[in-house]
Design a protein around this motif. Structure first.
Motif, PDB file in Angstrom:
ATOM      1  N   LEU A 388     101.712-118.215 -29.066  1.00  0.00           N
ATOM      2  CA  LEU A 388     103.084-117.737 -28.876  1.00  0.00           C
ATOM      3  C   LEU A 388     103.317-117.293 -27.433  1.00  0.00           C
ATOM      4  CD1 LEU A 388     105.746-117.250 -30.280  1.00  0.00           C
ATOM      5  CD2 LEU A 388     104.951-114.976 -30.952  1.00  0.00           C
ATOM      6  N   LYS A 389     102.301-116.683 -26.821  1.00  0.00           N
ATOM      7  CA  LYS A 389     102.428-116.301 -25.419  1.00  0.00           C
ATOM      8  C   LYS A 389     102.667-117.526 -24.550  1.00  0.00           C
ATOM      9  CE  LYS A 389      99.541-112.125 -25.531  1.00  0.00           C
ATOM     10  NZ  LYS A 389      98.249-111.527 -25.084  1.00  0.00           N
ATOM     11  N   TYR A 390     101.960-118.596 -24.844  1.00  0.00           N
ATOM     12  CA  TYR A 390     102.142-119.831 -24.068  1.00  0.00           C
ATOM     13  C   TYR A 390     103.559-120.363 -24.227  1.00  0.00           C
ATOM     14  CZ  TYR A 390     101.251-124.492 -22.214  1.00  0.00           C
ATOM     15  OH  TYR A 390     101.310-125.650 -21.473  1.00  0.00           O
ATOM     16  N   ALA A 391     104.045-120.386 -25.476  1.00  0.00           N
ATOM     17  CA  ALA A 391     105.387-120.920 -25.716  1.00  0.00           C
ATOM     18  C   ALA A 391     106.455-120.071 -25.031  1.00  0.00           C
ATOM     19  CB  ALA A 391     105.639-120.991 -27.220  1.00  0.00           C
ATOM     20  N   ARG A 392     106.273-118.754 -25.037  1.00  0.00           N
ATOM     21  CA  ARG A 392     107.281-117.876 -24.438  1.00  0.00           C
ATOM     22  C   ARG A 392     107.259-117.915 -22.906  1.00  0.00           C
ATOM     23  NH1 ARG A 392     106.435-112.622 -28.432  1.00  0.00           N
ATOM     24  NH2 ARG A 392     107.777-113.350 -30.134  1.00  0.00           N
ATOM     25  N   ASN A 393     106.114-118.243 -22.345  1.00  0.00           N
ATOM     26  CA  ASN A 393     105.994-118.261 -20.882  1.00  0.00           C
ATOM     27  C   ASN A 393     106.425-119.616 -20.332  1.00  0.00           C
ATOM     28  OD1 ASN A 393     105.412-117.227 -18.381  1.00  0.00           O
ATOM     29  ND2 ASN A 393     103.218-117.621 -18.504  1.00  0.00           N
ATOM     30  N   ILE A 394     107.571-120.101 -20.805  1.00  0.00           N
ATOM     31  CA  ILE A 394     108.014-121.454 -20.496  1.00  0.00           C
ATOM     32  C   ILE A 394     108.375-121.620 -19.025  1.00  0.00           C
ATOM     33  CG2 ILE A 394     110.346-120.854 -21.249  1.00  0.00           C
ATOM     34  CD1 ILE A 394     108.619-124.307 -21.278  1.00  0.00           C
ATOM     35  N   ASN A 395     108.948-120.595 -18.400  1.00  0.00           N
ATOM     36  CA  ASN A 395     109.358-120.739 -17.000  1.00  0.00           C
ATOM     37  C   ASN A 395     108.171-121.039 -16.101  1.00  0.00           C
ATOM     38  OD1 ASN A 395     112.143-120.345 -17.326  1.00  0.00           O
ATOM     39  ND2 ASN A 395     111.891-118.119 -17.361  1.00  0.00           N
ATOM     40  N   SER A 396     107.080-120.311 -16.333  1.00  0.00           N
ATOM     41  CA  SER A 396     105.886-120.542 -15.528  1.00  0.00           C
ATOM     42  C   SER A 396     105.312-121.929 -15.785  1.00  0.00           C
ATOM     43  CB  SER A 396     104.839-119.465 -15.827  1.00  0.00           C
ATOM     44  OG  SER A 396     103.640-119.739 -15.140  1.00  0.00           O
ATOM     45  N   HIS A 397     105.253-122.314 -17.082  1.00  0.00           N
ATOM     46  CA  HIS A 397     104.694-123.630 -17.412  1.00  0.00           C
ATOM     47  C   HIS A 397     105.578-124.750 -16.884  1.00  0.00           C
ATOM     48  CE1 HIS A 397     101.820-121.467 -19.671  1.00  0.00           C
ATOM     49  NE2 HIS A 397     102.589-121.185 -20.688  1.00  0.00           N
ATOM     50  N   PHE A 398     106.900-124.546 -16.961  1.00  0.00           N
ATOM     51  CA  PHE A 398     107.808-125.564 -16.435  1.00  0.00           C
ATOM     52  C   PHE A 398     107.574-125.760 -14.940  1.00  0.00           C
ATOM     53  CE2 PHE A 398     111.805-126.105 -14.059  1.00  0.00           C
ATOM     54  CZ  PHE A 398     112.094-127.413 -14.406  1.00  0.00           C
ATOM     55  N   ALA A 399     107.470-124.645 -14.235  1.00  0.00           N
ATOM     56  CA  ALA A 399     107.254-124.740 -12.784  1.00  0.00           C
ATOM     57  C   ALA A 399     105.929-125.423 -12.473  1.00  0.00           C
ATOM     58  CB  ALA A 399     107.287-123.342 -12.168  1.00  0.00           C
ATOM     59  N   THR A 400     104.885-125.043 -13.217  1.00  0.00           N
ATOM     60  CA  THR A 400     103.566-125.644 -12.983  1.00  0.00           C
ATOM     61  C   THR A 400     103.588-127.139 -13.260  1.00  0.00           C
ATOM     62  OG1 THR A 400     102.483-123.560 -13.580  1.00  0.00           O
ATOM     63  CG2 THR A 400     101.140-125.553 -13.619  1.00  0.00           C
ATOM     64  N   LYS A 401     104.185-127.517 -14.385  1.00  0.00           N
ATOM     65  CA  LYS A 401     104.251-128.937 -14.726  1.00  0.00           C
ATOM     66  C   LYS A 401     105.098-129.704 -13.722  1.00  0.00           C
ATOM     67  CE  LYS A 401     105.689-132.192 -18.306  1.00  0.00           C
ATOM     68  NZ  LYS A 401     106.344-132.388 -19.599  1.00  0.00           N
ATOM     69  N   LYS A 402     106.230-129.115 -13.355  1.00  0.00           N
ATOM     70  CA  LYS A 402     107.111-129.784 -12.395  1.00  0.00           C
ATOM     71  C   LYS A 402     106.383-129.987 -11.068  1.00  0.00           C
ATOM     72  CE  LYS A 402     111.155-131.373 -11.133  1.00  0.00           C
ATOM     73  NZ  LYS A 402     111.761-132.557 -11.771  1.00  0.00           N
ATOM     74  N   CYS A 403     105.671-128.970 -10.631  1.00  0.00           N
ATOM     75  CA  CYS A 403     104.934-129.081  -9.368  1.00  0.00           C
ATOM     76  C   CYS A 403     103.841-130.141  -9.466  1.00  0.00           C
ATOM     77  CB  CYS A 403     104.323-127.732  -8.987  1.00  0.00           C
ATOM     78  SG  CYS A 403     105.559-126.465  -8.599  1.00  0.00           S
ATOM     79  N   GLN A 404     103.144-130.175 -10.592  1.00  0.00           N
ATOM     80  CA  GLN A 404     102.110-131.191 -10.772  1.00  0.00           C
ATOM     81  C   GLN A 404     102.712-132.585 -10.763  1.00  0.00           C
ATOM     82  OE1 GLN A 404     100.247-130.012 -14.441  1.00  0.00           O
ATOM     83  NE2 GLN A 404      98.881-128.552 -13.466  1.00  0.00           N
ATOM     84  N   ASP A 405     103.817-132.752 -11.469  1.00  0.00           N
ATOM     85  CA  ASP A 405     104.481-134.063 -11.498  1.00  0.00           C
ATOM     86  C   ASP A 405     104.940-134.473 -10.103  1.00  0.00           C
ATOM     87  OD1 ASP A 405     104.062-134.071 -14.188  1.00  0.00           O
ATOM     88  OD2 ASP A 405     106.104-133.496 -14.744  1.00  0.00           O
ATOM     89  N   VAL A 406     105.457-133.515  -9.356  1.00  0.00           N
ATOM     90  CA  VAL A 406     105.934-133.813  -8.006  1.00  0.00           C
ATOM     91  C   VAL A 406     104.774-134.259  -7.114  1.00  0.00           C
ATOM     92  CG1 VAL A 406     106.840-132.746  -5.914  1.00  0.00           C
ATOM     93  CG2 VAL A 406     107.980-132.363  -8.090  1.00  0.00           C
ATOM     94  N   ILE A 407     103.675-133.529  -7.163  1.00  0.00           N
ATOM     95  CA  ILE A 407     102.522-133.867  -6.320  1.00  0.00           C
ATOM     96  C   ILE A 407     101.935-135.216  -6.717  1.00  0.00           C
ATOM     97  CG2 ILE A 407     100.175-133.192  -5.710  1.00  0.00           C
ATOM     98  CD1 ILE A 407     102.327-131.562  -4.328  1.00  0.00           C
TER      99      ILE A 407
END
Length: 778
Positions: A388-407
């Motif tokens: 549940l902590k992972y699901a709620r921390n969506i902003n951080s995960h979104f940023a991390t995934k977006k940055c990984q996709d960009v790189i």
């Protein structure tokens, strides 16, 4: 007489003491005899395996009788000690200590008796398949043996025999319980070895026996008794851990990995079957909500038919706490299950755009519902879990995934081919969505900046304005991948303007990392091609200048729309990267220029020193000059329409100037030039003079290149001296003097007096006219 003495002594207490001592001595002797017989009997029973039930019963009777006698003596000694303590304390103390030692030995004999009884009861219960009762008797025997070992009054060999017997019996009951477990919980697998394939999963089944078998020969006990027996023996956690690992591997993990897999529950008589079926779906990764529903269905079945049984942590204590089996299994599988759900579901459900973040609340809600359902079934405790902590921390995960996709996308573009180019003109613009309108305060700031720039432009030249393309990149060709890379940077920064502060900071620095990555990856990955291929070196030069051009204003364009932490600190800039990119492009192109210069000089070296222009030497020199011109024309073709016009002309002018300077240097170094040699040298120079300007063709339209070909002296500093050298090779002494014109003519501009004198001496014979001409050269 004897009776009178006895009566007197009895009244005095002396006879009573002697009588007690005699009886205690006799009891001690009897205790030692019984101890020996017990040890012998145990040795025969557990070591030599001889039947001795009758002797054991006799010993039990004797032990009970001795125990009563000892209790009676103990009470009498206590009363005597209290009454006559001031008379014979020492005597009674010795008697009491001796009796206490006998009591200890007798208590140990009782423990041996209880151990033997527990083992006998265990064997009877196991034979009748009463596993809970058998496990309880085995635990009693374990406690008795533990007490015997603490006293350390018995032969170690005998204790070792008892320990071995207890171990054998525990392994025996565990074997029987394991067989019953395999009947109650049956796994069915296909013969395939690829356990991770979809086909293997579709043929996998889990069968649970839910009712007691009525088979007279081998009735199946209820699953509760088997689990409780495991719990009493301390093996329940191990058994559930093994079951949980198989449950994860063959049921739960496949449900979280394959979007087309669905769990099916069947209920034949006396059993429940869990199997799989395949559904048609276009999804590449399963939806978290659907996976939660499937896993919840399986766990509800297990909870209902297998795990809804509270177990006593201590069988003998009625007030002991009860731990549900579901909680035991949950503690075993939850960590791995939550990690699997994160890696196979939640990671892929993270949106790729900030505009879709609002929709993610549905997944957070479904995750919370899933955990609440598991808590209701006691699979989970009340604490918030990592899932549940992972699901709620969506902003951080979104940023991390977006940055990984960009790189990842940026690196793919950097390692693609450089030679696929697109044309850039001064009006070219990056195609991105319009930036959101700034607030009122920001509008004022933008207006102030615009006004300041306009005023500065006007103050430079009053009454005039700058050309609209003054700060534009000149027309050239860049790699298509670099254009896409810059578009990716703009799109990422645009995404940052609509994201949370934390996400915006991560995205901003990801864009900076893109350019750092380009600076490190491209020169290394394409190193060989950049060194060997002049066209790619030119394209790479343009790429670097194109990136540097955009970096100048990239931060300023987004400065008023990014997170305050970036704007207020003044860190939203890319200007610091500009010098590095300009240097990167310049160094690569200059290295190519040096390579081309070396090649030109090497070709001219085959013409030797132009010293003897016979047929062979002239042919070699003519060939060398032709090769030089051919190399320059070939470079002009590969750089044509690639480099900006001014860079193209400077580059070609520099290379042609190198060739011309080398020819001038070799001719002026000659000490004797005959008339025939002079004609041939003039012919070589005429070839360069006629064909040299043709290498200036920066544009694909031929008629537009004439203006650059006429401006050769601007790009080739030695072009006019070269022209004067040709004139001297064909001129008379008078003409040379006229062109010198007392140091004011074109010849004086091209050469020094010493060089002119040297050429005159080489071209003309030593006469008075030559001496007079040389005298005029000052």
């Amino acid at each position: 007489m004897a009776s009178f003495v006895t009566e007197v002594l009895a009244h005095s207490g002396s006879l009573e003491k002697e009588d007690l001592g005699t009886r205690i001595t006799r009891l001690t002797r009897q205790v030692e005899e019984i101890k020996g017989e017990v040890c012998s009997m145990i040795s025969k029973k557990y070591s030599e395996f001889l039947p001795s039930m009758q002797s054991a019963q006799d010993l039990v009777t004797q032990v009970d009788k001795l125990s009563k006698d000892i209790d009676l003596l103990k009470s009498r000694i206590e009363s005597e000690v209290r009454r006559d303590l001031h008379v014979s304390t020492a005597e009674f103390t010795d008697l009491k200590q001796q009796l206490e030692r006998d009591s200890v030995v007798l208590s140990l004999l009782k423990q041996l008796q209880e151990f033997s009884t527990a083992i006998e009861d265990y064997n009877c219960a196991l034979a009748e398949r009463k596993y809970v009762t058998a496990a309880q008797h085995l635990e009693e025997a374990q406690k008795c043996l533990k007490l015997l070992k603490l006293r350390k009054c018995f032969d170690l060999k005998m204790l070792k025999s008892l320990s071995m017997e207890l171990t054998i019996q525990k392994q025996n009951i565990l074997y029987h319980l394991g067989e019953e477990w395999r009947k109650l919980i049956v796994w069915k697998f296909p013969p395939s070895k690829d356990t991770s394939s979809l086909e293997f999963c579709l043929k996998t089944e889990l069968h649970l026996c839910t009712e007691e078998s009525q088979d007279e020969k081998a009735p199946t006990p209820p699953i509760a008794s088997v689990l409780l027996a495991f719990s009493i023996l301390g093996e329940l956690h191990t058994k559930l851990k093994s079951f949980g690992q198989m449950l994860l591997q063959y049921i739960l993990r496949p449900l979280a990995s394959f979007p087309s897999l669905n769990a099916v529950i069947e209920s034949p008589p006396g059993a429940v079957v869990v199997r799989f079926e395949s559904l048609l779906t276009d999804l590449e990764h399963p939806s978290p909500s659907e996976v939660f529903t499937k896993i919840r269905l399986v766990l509800e079945v297990l909870h209902k038919y297998l795990l809804d049984l509270p177990l006593d942590t201590d069988v003998e204590n009625e007030n002991s706490s009860k731990i549900p089996l579901s909680e035991v299994l949950g503690s075993v599988i939850w960590e791995d299950l939550s990690e699997c759900l994160i890696k196979n579901c939640l990671v892929y459900s993270i949106p790729a755009s900030s505009s879709k973040l609002q929709q993610y609340t549905e997944i957070i809600e479904s995750t919370e519902e899933f955990e609440n359902a598991l808590k209701a079934m006691r699979f989970l405790k009340g604490d918030t879990t990592d899932l549940l902590k992972y699901a709620r921390n969506i902003n951080s995960h979104f940023a991390t995934k977006k940055c990984q996709d960009v790189i990842v996308a940026a690196r793919t573009l950097m390692t693609s081919e450089i030679h696929n180019t697109v044309k850039i003109v001064p009006d070219s613009k990056i195609k991105v969505a319009d930036l959101p309108s700034p607030g009122e305060d920001d509008k004022l700031a933008v207006q102030k900046v615009s006004t300041a720039l306009y005023d500065e432009a006007v103050s430079l030249q009053p009454g005039s304005t700058l050309d609209q393309h003054s700060f534009s990149l000149p027309t050239c060709r860049i790699s298509e991948s670099v254009k896409k890379l810059m578009e990716l940077a703009y799109q990422t920064l645009l995404e940052a303007t609509t994201s949370s502060d934390q996400c915006a900071v991560q995205l901003f620095y990801s864009v900076r990392n893109i350019f750092h990555l380009f600076h490190d990856v491209v020169p290394t990955y394409h190193k060989e091609n950049l060194q060997k291929l002049p066209q790619l070196a030119a394209i790479h030069h343009n790429n670097c200048m194109y990136i540097a051009h955009h970096l100048l204003t990239l931060g300023h364009q987004f400065r008023l729309r990014l997170a305050p932490i970036l704007c207020d600190g003044g860190t939203a800039t890319f200007v610091d990267l500009v010098p590095g990119f300009r240097r990167l492009g310049t160094e690569c192109f200059l290295a190519q220029m040096r390579a081309q210069k070396s090649e030109l000089l090497e070709r001219l070296s085959s013409a030797r020193n132009f010293s003897n222009m016979d047929d062979e030497e002239y042919s070699a020199a003519s060939k060398a000059v032709r090769q030089v011109l051919h190399q320059l024309k070939r470079l002009g073709i590969v750089w044509q329409d690639v480099l900006p016009v001014n860079i193209y002309c400077k580059a070609m002018g520099t290379l042609l100037n190198t060739a011309v300077s080398e020819i001038i240097g070799r001719i002026t170094a000659l000490e004797d030039i005959s008339t025939e040699d002079g004609d041939r040298l003039y012919s070589l120079c005429k070839t360069v003079m006629d064909e040299g300007p043709q290498v200036f063709a920066p544009l694909s339209e031929e008629n537009k290149n004439k203006q650059y070909q006429k401006a050769v002296p601007v790009y080739v500093p030695k072009w006019m001296p070269f022209r004067e050298l040709m004139v001297m090779l064909q001129a008379s002494l008078q003409e040379i003097g006229d062109r010198w014109a007392d140091g004011k003519g074109p010849l004086a501009t091209a050469f020094s007096s010493s060089e002119v004198k040297a050429l005159i001496r080489a071209l003309f014979q030593n006469t008075e006219r030559r001496a007079a001409a040389i005298a005029k050269i000052k």
